[in-house]
Design a protein around this motif. Structure first.
Motif, PDB file in Angstrom:
ATOM      1  N   SER A   1     -37.784  25.274  13.052  1.00 57.99           N
ATOM      2  CA  SER A   1     -38.141  24.854  11.689  1.00 57.99           C
ATOM      3  C   SER A   1     -37.239  23.729  11.195  1.00 57.99           C
ATOM      4  O   SER A   1     -37.632  22.937  10.342  1.00 57.99           O
ATOM      5  CB  SER A   1     -38.085  26.041  10.728  1.00 57.99           C
ATOM      6  N   ASP A   2     -36.009  23.632  11.723  1.00 60.17           N
ATOM      7  CA  ASP A   2     -35.094  22.554  11.350  1.00 60.17           C
ATOM      8  C   ASP A   2     -35.372  21.255  12.099  1.00 60.17           C
ATOM      9  O   ASP A   2     -34.887  20.202  11.717  1.00 60.17           O
ATOM     10  CB  ASP A   2     -33.640  22.957  11.629  1.00 60.17           C
TER      11      ASP A   2
ATOM     12  N   ALA B   1     -35.123  13.096  12.368  1.00 59.64           N
ATOM     13  CA  ALA B   1     -33.742  13.556  12.534  1.00 59.64           C
ATOM     14  C   ALA B   1     -33.261  13.334  13.962  1.00 59.64           C
ATOM     15  O   ALA B   1     -32.127  12.901  14.184  1.00 59.64           O
ATOM     16  CB  ALA B   1     -33.626  15.025  12.159  1.00 59.64           C
ATOM     17  N   VAL B   2     -34.108  13.603  14.932  1.00 64.51           N
ATOM     18  CA  VAL B   2     -33.743  13.383  16.333  1.00 64.51           C
ATOM     19  C   VAL B   2     -33.551  11.895  16.601  1.00 64.51           C
ATOM     20  O   VAL B   2     -32.594  11.486  17.260  1.00 64.51           O
ATOM     21  CB  VAL B   2     -34.809  13.983  17.279  1.00 64.51           C
ATOM     22  N   PHE B   3     -34.435  11.066  16.073  1.00 62.72           N
ATOM     23  CA  PHE B   3     -34.328   9.616  16.250  1.00 62.72           C
ATOM     24  C   PHE B   3     -33.039   9.093  15.617  1.00 62.72           C
ATOM     25  O   PHE B   3     -32.324   8.291  16.220  1.00 62.72           O
ATOM     26  CB  PHE B   3     -35.554   8.922  15.651  1.00 62.72           C
TER      27      PHE B   3
ATOM     28  N   LEU C   1     -22.672  16.127  21.670  1.00 59.38           N
ATOM     29  CA  LEU C   1     -22.596  17.570  21.405  1.00 59.38           C
ATOM     30  C   LEU C   1     -21.848  17.897  20.119  1.00 59.38           C
ATOM     31  O   LEU C   1     -22.269  18.781  19.369  1.00 59.38           O
ATOM     32  CB  LEU C   1     -21.958  18.293  22.584  1.00 59.38           C
ATOM     33  N   SER C   2     -20.744  17.193  19.871  1.00 59.86           N
ATOM     34  CA  SER C   2     -20.008  17.500  18.642  1.00 59.86           C
ATOM     35  C   SER C   2     -20.828  17.147  17.401  1.00 59.86           C
ATOM     36  O   SER C   2     -20.852  17.901  16.429  1.00 59.86           O
ATOM     37  CB  SER C   2     -18.661  16.797  18.617  1.00 59.86           C
ATOM     38  N   GLY C   3     -21.525  16.022  17.435  1.00 63.98           N
ATOM     39  CA  GLY C   3     -22.384  15.663  16.312  1.00 63.98           C
ATOM     40  C   GLY C   3     -23.531  16.642  16.129  1.00 63.98           C
ATOM     41  O   GLY C   3     -23.853  17.046  15.011  1.00 63.98           O
TER      42      GLY C   3
ATOM     43  N   PHE D   1     -23.465  22.715   9.647  1.00 62.53           N
ATOM     44  CA  PHE D   1     -23.298  22.393   8.234  1.00 62.53           C
ATOM     45  C   PHE D   1     -24.582  21.942   7.539  1.00 62.53           C
ATOM     46  O   PHE D   1     -24.586  21.705   6.334  1.00 62.53           O
ATOM     47  CB  PHE D   1     -22.217  21.325   8.056  1.00 62.53           C
ATOM     48  N   LYS D   2     -25.676  21.798   8.301  1.00 63.35           N
ATOM     49  CA  LYS D   2     -26.976  21.372   7.751  1.00 63.35           C
ATOM     50  C   LYS D   2     -26.856  20.042   7.017  1.00 63.35           C
ATOM     51  O   LYS D   2     -27.460  19.810   5.985  1.00 63.35           O
ATOM     52  CB  LYS D   2     -27.561  22.432   6.809  1.00 63.35           C
ATOM     53  N   TYR D   3     -26.007  19.179   7.578  1.00 62.48           N
ATOM     54  CA  TYR D   3     -25.768  17.858   7.003  1.00 62.48           C
ATOM     55  C   TYR D   3     -25.443  16.930   8.168  1.00 62.48           C
ATOM     56  O   TYR D   3     -24.736  17.338   9.085  1.00 62.48           O
ATOM     57  CB  TYR D   3     -24.590  17.939   6.020  1.00 62.48           C
TER      58      TYR D   3
END
Length: 103
Positions: free
Chosen positions: A6-7, A12-14, A58-60, A67-69
C-alpha cells in the motif's frame, strides 16, 4: 506485506532511483581518483562502487520506510578529498582505516 504494497508508488520509486543515481555520480570521480592514488586495481574500484551503491540505496530505503518520509544518504565527499590530498604516502588498507575512523 500488505502495508508495504500500500506504501508503494511508481513516482516514489522513480524519485528514489534518481536520488540514488545522483548520490553515486556526485562522488564517482573522487572515488576513482582516490582509489587510483592508493594503488587500487579495477576490481577493487568496482567493489567500492558496489559498496557505495548498496550503502546509499539500502540506507535511504530503510530510513525512508521507517520514518515514512523521504531520506537520502550520501558518501562523505570531504573524507574522499582528504584521502586524495594526503593519500600518496599510504597503502590502500591504511587509507580505508583512516577513512572509517574520521567518518
Amino acid at each position: 506485506m500488505q502495508k508495504l504494497l500500500s506504501d508503494f508508488s511508481v513516482p516514489a520509486v522513480f524519485a528514489g532511483f534518481i536520488t540514488f543515481l545522483v548520490g553515486i555520480s556526485v562522488s564517482a570521480v573522487l572515488v576513482i581518483q582516490a582509489a587510483q592514488i592508493l594503488g587500487a586495481n579495477s576490481a577493487q574500484i568496482s567493489s567500492w562502487f558496489w559498496a557505495l551503491g548498496l550503502g546509499i540505496g539500502l540506507s535511504g530505503l530503510i530510513l525512508s520506510w521507517k520514518f515514512k518520509y523521504p531520506v537520502a544518504t550520501s558518501w562523505s565527499t570531504a573524507g574522499l578529498a582528504l584521502i586524495i590530498a594526503t593519500g600518496s604516502g599510504y597503502s590502500l588498507h591504511e587509507a580505508i582505516g583512516a577513512f572509517l575512523s574520521i567518518n
